[in-house]
Design a protein around this motif. Structure first.
Motif, PDB file in Angstrom:
ATOM      1  N   LEU A 384     -28.195  12.978   3.109  1.00 55.60           N
ATOM      2  CA  LEU A 384     -28.006  13.390   1.721  1.00 55.60           C
ATOM      3  C   LEU A 384     -29.208  12.932   0.912  1.00 55.60           C
ATOM      4  CD1 LEU A 384     -24.274  12.266   1.292  1.00 55.60           C
ATOM      5  CD2 LEU A 384     -25.111  14.514   2.002  1.00 55.60           C
ATOM      6  N   GLU A 385     -29.843  13.848   0.213  1.00 58.40           N
ATOM      7  CA  GLU A 385     -31.010  13.507  -0.592  1.00 58.40           C
ATOM      8  C   GLU A 385     -30.730  13.822  -2.052  1.00 58.40           C
ATOM      9  OE1 GLU A 385     -34.361  15.633   0.900  1.00 58.40           O
ATOM     10  OE2 GLU A 385     -34.455  14.508   2.796  1.00 58.40           O
ATOM     11  N   ASN A 386     -30.950  12.834  -2.916  1.00 64.57           N
ATOM     12  CA  ASN A 386     -30.780  13.066  -4.346  1.00 64.57           C
ATOM     13  C   ASN A 386     -31.870  14.015  -4.828  1.00 64.57           C
ATOM     14  OD1 ASN A 386     -29.581  12.601  -6.920  1.00 64.57           O
ATOM     15  ND2 ASN A 386     -31.321  11.294  -7.436  1.00 64.57           N
ATOM     16  N   ALA A 387     -31.474  15.178  -5.338  1.00 63.10           N
ATOM     17  CA  ALA A 387     -32.435  16.213  -5.744  1.00 63.10           C
ATOM     18  C   ALA A 387     -32.542  16.251  -7.267  1.00 63.10           C
ATOM     19  CB  ALA A 387     -31.997  17.576  -5.211  1.00 63.10           C
ATOM     20  N   GLU A 388     -33.748  16.405  -7.740  1.00 61.79           N
ATOM     21  CA  GLU A 388     -33.964  16.502  -9.176  1.00 61.79           C
ATOM     22  C   GLU A 388     -33.637  17.906  -9.645  1.00 61.79           C
ATOM     23  OE1 GLU A 388     -37.739  16.116 -12.184  1.00 61.79           O
ATOM     24  OE2 GLU A 388     -37.578  14.671 -10.543  1.00 61.79           O
ATOM     25  N   MET A 389     -32.854  17.995 -10.715  1.00 57.49           N
ATOM     26  CA  MET A 389     -32.461  19.309 -11.221  1.00 57.49           C
ATOM     27  C   MET A 389     -33.446  19.820 -12.257  1.00 57.49           C
ATOM     28  SD  MET A 389     -28.305  19.421 -11.408  1.00 57.49           S
ATOM     29  CE  MET A 389     -28.009  17.708 -11.792  1.00 57.49           C
ATOM     30  N   GLU A 390     -33.550  21.131 -12.297  1.00 59.58           N
ATOM     31  CA  GLU A 390     -34.417  21.785 -13.269  1.00 59.58           C
ATOM     32  C   GLU A 390     -33.693  21.907 -14.612  1.00 59.58           C
ATOM     33  OE1 GLU A 390     -37.609  22.771 -12.784  1.00 59.58           O
ATOM     34  OE2 GLU A 390     -37.436  21.764 -10.846  1.00 59.58           O
ATOM     35  N   PRO A 391     -34.424  22.084 -15.705  1.00 60.52           N
ATOM     36  CA  PRO A 391     -33.782  22.279 -17.013  1.00 60.52           C
ATOM     37  C   PRO A 391     -32.814  23.458 -16.989  1.00 60.52           C
ATOM     38  CG  PRO A 391     -36.144  21.917 -17.277  1.00 60.52           C
ATOM     39  CD  PRO A 391     -35.902  22.073 -15.807  1.00 60.52           C
ATOM     40  N   GLY A 392     -31.612  23.217 -17.480  1.00 65.01           N
ATOM     41  CA  GLY A 392     -30.614  24.279 -17.560  1.00 65.01           C
ATOM     42  C   GLY A 392     -29.769  24.446 -16.321  1.00 65.01           C
ATOM     43  N   GLU A 393     -30.066  23.710 -15.253  1.00 68.43           N
ATOM     44  CA  GLU A 393     -29.332  23.888 -14.000  1.00 68.43           C
ATOM     45  C   GLU A 393     -27.954  23.253 -14.048  1.00 68.43           C
ATOM     46  OE1 GLU A 393     -29.948  22.955  -9.194  1.00 68.43           O
ATOM     47  OE2 GLU A 393     -31.522  22.468 -10.637  1.00 68.43           O
ATOM     48  N   SER A 394     -27.812  22.197 -14.844  1.00 66.96           N
ATOM     49  CA  SER A 394     -26.574  21.430 -14.879  1.00 66.96           C
ATOM     50  C   SER A 394     -25.778  21.735 -16.143  1.00 66.96           C
ATOM     51  CB  SER A 394     -26.898  19.940 -14.819  1.00 66.96           C
ATOM     52  OG  SER A 394     -25.735  19.164 -14.987  1.00 66.96           O
ATOM     53  N   TRP A 395     -24.500  21.484 -16.103  1.00 70.15           N
ATOM     54  CA  TRP A 395     -23.609  21.740 -17.238  1.00 70.15           C
ATOM     55  C   TRP A 395     -23.381  20.476 -18.073  1.00 70.15           C
ATOM     56  CZ3 TRP A 395     -22.859  21.790 -12.145  1.00 70.15           C
ATOM     57  CH2 TRP A 395     -22.003  20.851 -11.579  1.00 70.15           C
ATOM     58  N   TYR A 396     -23.872  19.322 -17.578  1.00 78.12           N
ATOM     59  CA  TYR A 396     -23.752  18.081 -18.354  1.00 78.12           C
ATOM     60  C   TYR A 396     -24.855  17.138 -17.894  1.00 78.12           C
ATOM     61  CZ  TYR A 396     -21.227  14.788 -21.339  1.00 78.12           C
ATOM     62  OH  TYR A 396     -20.868  13.938 -22.364  1.00 78.12           O
ATOM     63  N   ASN A 397     -25.079  16.092 -18.667  1.00 81.35           N
ATOM     64  CA  ASN A 397     -26.246  15.242 -18.375  1.00 81.35           C
ATOM     65  C   ASN A 397     -25.973  14.117 -17.392  1.00 81.35           C
ATOM     66  OD1 ASN A 397     -24.836  13.312 -19.891  1.00 81.35           O
ATOM     67  ND2 ASN A 397     -25.918  13.852 -21.781  1.00 81.35           N
ATOM     68  N   ASP A 398     -24.761  14.033 -16.827  1.00 82.14           N
ATOM     69  CA  ASP A 398     -24.491  12.972 -15.855  1.00 82.14           C
ATOM     70  C   ASP A 398     -24.142  13.526 -14.478  1.00 82.14           C
ATOM     71  OD1 ASP A 398     -21.984  13.987 -16.263  1.00 82.14           O
ATOM     72  OD2 ASP A 398     -21.059  12.108 -16.911  1.00 82.14           O
ATOM     73  N   ILE A 399     -24.636  14.712 -14.177  1.00 78.88           N
ATOM     74  CA  ILE A 399     -24.364  15.347 -12.885  1.00 78.88           C
ATOM     75  C   ILE A 399     -25.486  15.000 -11.902  1.00 78.88           C
ATOM     76  CG2 ILE A 399     -23.803  17.526 -11.740  1.00 78.88           C
ATOM     77  CD1 ILE A 399     -21.931  16.771 -14.090  1.00 78.88           C
ATOM     78  N   TYR A 400     -25.099  14.716 -10.669  1.00 79.92           N
ATOM     79  CA  TYR A 400     -26.072  14.521  -9.602  1.00 79.92           C
ATOM     80  C   TYR A 400     -26.098  15.776  -8.721  1.00 79.92           C
ATOM     81  CZ  TYR A 400     -25.439   9.496 -10.611  1.00 79.92           C
ATOM     82  OH  TYR A 400     -25.349   8.266 -11.220  1.00 79.92           O
ATOM     83  N   LYS A 401     -27.223  16.000  -8.084  1.00 81.50           N
ATOM     84  CA  LYS A 401     -27.356  17.099  -7.135  1.00 81.50           C
ATOM     85  C   LYS A 401     -27.848  16.542  -5.808  1.00 81.50           C
ATOM     86  CE  LYS A 401     -29.852  21.467  -6.336  1.00 81.50           C
ATOM     87  NZ  LYS A 401     -30.919  22.349  -6.848  1.00 81.50           N
ATOM     88  N   LEU A 402     -27.140  16.881  -4.736  1.00 82.99           N
ATOM     89  CA  LEU A 402     -27.516  16.434  -3.405  1.00 82.99           C
ATOM     90  C   LEU A 402     -27.994  17.617  -2.572  1.00 82.99           C
ATOM     91  CD1 LEU A 402     -24.525  14.056  -2.542  1.00 82.99           C
ATOM     92  CD2 LEU A 402     -26.845  13.378  -3.164  1.00 82.99           C
ATOM     93  N   SER A 403     -29.129  17.440  -1.920  1.00 81.19           N
ATOM     94  CA  SER A 403     -29.546  18.376  -0.876  1.00 81.19           C
ATOM     95  C   SER A 403     -29.017  17.838   0.445  1.00 81.19           C
ATOM     96  CB  SER A 403     -31.075  18.465  -0.812  1.00 81.19           C
ATOM     97  OG  SER A 403     -31.608  18.964  -2.011  1.00 81.19           O
ATOM     98  N   VAL A 404     -28.367  18.695   1.207  1.00 83.53           N
ATOM     99  CA  VAL A 404     -27.833  18.308   2.517  1.00 83.53           C
ATOM    100  C   VAL A 404     -28.813  18.827   3.564  1.00 83.53           C
ATOM    101  CG1 VAL A 404     -25.871  18.448   4.080  1.00 83.53           C
ATOM    102  CG2 VAL A 404     -25.492  18.454   1.602  1.00 83.53           C
ATOM    103  N   VAL A 405     -29.475  17.910   4.268  1.00 84.23           N
ATOM    104  CA  VAL A 405     -30.588  18.275   5.145  1.00 84.23           C
ATOM    105  C   VAL A 405     -30.298  17.841   6.570  1.00 84.23           C
ATOM    106  CG1 VAL A 405     -33.071  18.085   5.530  1.00 84.23           C
ATOM    107  CG2 VAL A 405     -32.167  17.975   3.191  1.00 84.23           C
TER     108      VAL A 405
END
Length: 699
Positions: A384-405
């Motif tokens: 699991l890799e913590n991925a940086e989100m682009e502007p507008g990708e998330s619906w709130y400012n405390d969401i994390y995004k994981l890349s599953v590799v």
């Protein structure tokens, strides 16, 4: 003394430095709030990187595109010049609608901005309208039916045939194969069932409001009041005063004529719907294509398990009775239905010396995510890799995004982690599919995207979010759903990941709870969030044992619930009569504590709506998960060979292969009611032995 004190301080500092280890980047990310990026550009990528959703108005474009593509696919399906397999056309139809419907359903309930939730709700309504029109489209149904009955003109696999049958069954759920008069009756019944279910669920959570005179004076002040009325909002299961527990149970669960009427009408309409669609009972309709396949098999499993559980559950209730007598000083006191949660908690505190919140410091959110990552790497070669989100990708400012590799396959998909409480967010732990995986025409794979939603406290400036053992279980459970979606590699989106039978969809998530309860797994990440000191062996043993206290009586309760659900949706539905009399009869047969007169627990059992005739699914899923655990992972929870076999033979297929066949092939044994019951009993007996050993060692 001063010199000695300085020496001790230096020694303690050196000793502590050996305990401290740095968190991994993943753990560090989850142990601090997500970085809030300042958008220096005007361009946003859109919600979930969907360009149309740079604004809420994009939902209208997505809806229009889906409706337009639906018409094109309908034309292709009924064309004489069709050049693709029918199942591929239907799967693209399903994919194009699900991409909008699933996304909109999540945004509707989770997005903090009303303009997005309203646009998403409108999209949901529109897509529902498209689906309803498809359910009445005779030409496309006939085209699919012809392929299922006579075979496609193009070469098809066994998976293609199975998925085509699933599509056909979905069609026939709405009665499209019936004469028009009967079809319209099915439509009306479906609408009425939906309305009845909504009203019943609303009534199930309403408080009981009673005149003060009906509440014993000794405990009247323990409940909130309104004028001359006392308000009972729940069961007070953890109240130390037994009179409060009993009063809350009797008063909160008083019969309600309106709820009884709603439940009776709901069950009758479901029965009539099933009969109209050619099924003996609603239970037969609900179990069609499931792991258990028929209600008769469920009944056999319930009866087999009930018989084996009875003496073990009686032993649990005898212990609770002893505790009650010691606590109250009454020799004749007996454990009652309102006592079981309370004495389970007391057993943890007294026998296992579990202190409130003592485990919290060892389970930081980041530490738990690190543990999950280590486990997934060991079993599947996935990180699991913590991925940086682009502007507008998330619906709130405390969401994390994981890349599953995957170490060989590369990127498998994305998991969005919506873990923290916020105003307006549903207080529930769940998994949402945003986009399902499927094989694309060019040979590439449509990467899945899912959301895991939890309701954790926001991290504070003084430290990370800390999880209770129950929260750790929930995290592993929901990530089990997410990884089912990530690790599946199905040809068709309609059956990817968790899109399988209800009584199999919970198997991967429940199995993850076994890993979360294994001390060998917990040792890899249970560290104090400040000192990084590992959790002690004593605490670890007590924690793992506490998860299995009174397992027999708790399982017996689930058997009772499952049996009641089957009875309501079986042949008894058409006979009418009081649902409470049915409850009394089923409870006397399947549960070790007696029915309490003038109560109607079933009228607050909202799962009867959402899990009608399928409440047994959790019990069966737990049984299958237990069987898999004992067979493949109990000896070594990090067994890579077993993990890859489990992925290849179970997770990879989603619902593309009948789940009963998947389980039998994987475990190399027929899934009979006896085998299933024995598996769960073996687990209960093993855990009970471990608890006894621990208690003896502490005496």
């Amino acid at each position: 003394m001063l010199k000695l004190s300085r020496t001790l301080l230096r020694w303690r500092h050196r000793h502590r430095s050996r305990l401290v280890s740095t968190w991994t980047p993943l753990a560090t990310a989850f142990n601090s709030p997500p970085a809030r990026r300042i958008n220096f550009t005007r361009d946003e990528v859109g919600l979930f990187r969907i360009p149309e959703l740079r604004s809420f108005e994009g939902f209208y474009l997505l809806r229009d595109n889906a409706e337009s593509r639906t018409q094109e696919l309908i034309s292709e399906a009924i064309s004489e010049q069709r050049e693709r397999k029918m199942v591929d056309i239907f799967d693209e139809l399903s994919d194009s609608l699900c991409k909008v419907a699933d996304l909109a359903e999540f945004v509707r309930i989770a997005h903090p901005q009303s303009k997005y939730t309203q646009a998403a709700e409108q999209a949901c309504i529109s897509i529902c309208g498209v689906v309803e029109s498809l359910n009445t489209h005779k030409p496309i149904y006939q085209a699919l039916s012809h392929v299922v009955e006579h075979g496609d003109k193009l070469p098809t696999s066994e998976v293609d045939k199975h998925v085509a049958k699933l599509f056909l069954f979905d069609f026939e759920q709405c009665g499209i194969h019936l004469p028009e008069k009967e079809r319209l009756r099915v439509v009306r019944l479906n609408d009425y069932i939906l309305q009845l279910g909504q009203k019943f669920m609303s009534g199930a959570v309403q408080p009981s409001v009673l005149p003060r005179s009906l509440v014993p004076e000794a405990i009247r002040n323990y409940f909130p009041t309104s004028g001359d009325n006392v308000i009972i909002t729940g069961l007070c299961t953890n109240a130390e005063n037994v009179q409060i527990r009993e009063a809350a149970y009797r008063l909160y669960l008083q019969p309600s004529d309106s709820q009884e009427d709603l439940l009776r009408d709901l069950l009758l309409c479901r029965h009539e719907l099933a009969r109209s669609c050619g099924f003996k009972t609603y239970a037969h309709r609900a179990l069609n294509g499931s792991t258990m396949e028929r209600p008769e098999v469920v009944h056999d499993f319930i009866d087999e398990l009930s018989e084996k559980l009875r003496p073990r559950a009686e032993a649990d209730f005898a212990k609770m009775t002893q505790m009650k007598r010691r606590e109250g000083g009454q020799v004749s006191a007996m454990a009652e239905v309102w006592d079981t949660p309370y004495f389970t908690t007391q057993m943890r505190r007294q026998s296992l010396e579990e202190q409130a919140n003592e485990f919290l410091p060892y389970f930081s959110l980041g530490g738990c995510m690190e543990g999950l990552n280590n486990l997934l790497q060991s079993l599947y070669g996935v990180r699991l890799e913590n991925a940086e989100m682009e502007p507008g990708e998330s619906w709130y400012n405390d969401i994390y995004k994981l890349s599953v590799v995957h170490e060989r396959e590369g990127l498998l998909g994305y998991i969005y982690c919506d873990f923290f409480e916020r105003t307006g967010k549903p207080n529930q732990d769940c998994h949402f599919t945003i986009k399902g995986g499927k094989l694309l025409p060019d040979g590439s794979y449509q990467l899945p995207a899912v959301v895991v939603m939890l309701s954790l406290a926001q991290p504070r400036w003084s430290g990370p979010t800390l999880l209770s053992p129950a929260r750790v279980d929930n995290l592993f459970h929901e990530m089990g759903h997410a990884m089912h979606s990530m690790l599946a590699r199905t040809e068709h989106q309609h059956v990817t990941g968790t899109r399988c039978s209800t009584d199999f969809a919970e198997v991967p998530s429940v199995l993850m709870e076994y890993f979360a309860g294994d001390p060998r797994v917990l040792r890899t990440f249970a560290r104090h969030f400040q000192t990084h000191e590992p959790i002690s062996e004593d605490m670890l043993r007590r924690l793992c044992a506490s998860k299995h206290l009174f397992a027999a009586s708790e399982t017996q309760l689930q058997v009772f619930y499952s049996a009641l659900d089957q009875e309501y949706h079986g042949a008894g539905a058409r006979q009418g009569g009081s649902s409470t009399e049915t409850l009394r009869s089923v409870q006397n047969r399947y549960y070790g504590l007696p029915y309490v007169e003038n109560t109607a627990w079933q009228l607050r059992f909202s799962h009867l709506v959402g899990y009608g005739a399928k409440y047994y699914a959790y019990l069966v899923s737990k049984t299958i998960a237990s069987w898999i655990w004992q067979t493949y992972f109990e000896a070594n929870p990090f067994n890579r060979q077993a993990g890859e076999k489990y992925r290849a033979e179970i997770l990879a297929h989603g619902g593309a292969v009948p789940s009963r066949k998947l389980v039998a092939n994987f475990l190399q044994r027929e899934m009979t009611p006896t085998v299933l019951a024995d598996s769960l009993i073996t687990e209960i007996d093993t855990d009970e032995s471990k608890i006894k050993e621990l208690m003896v060692s502490r005496c």
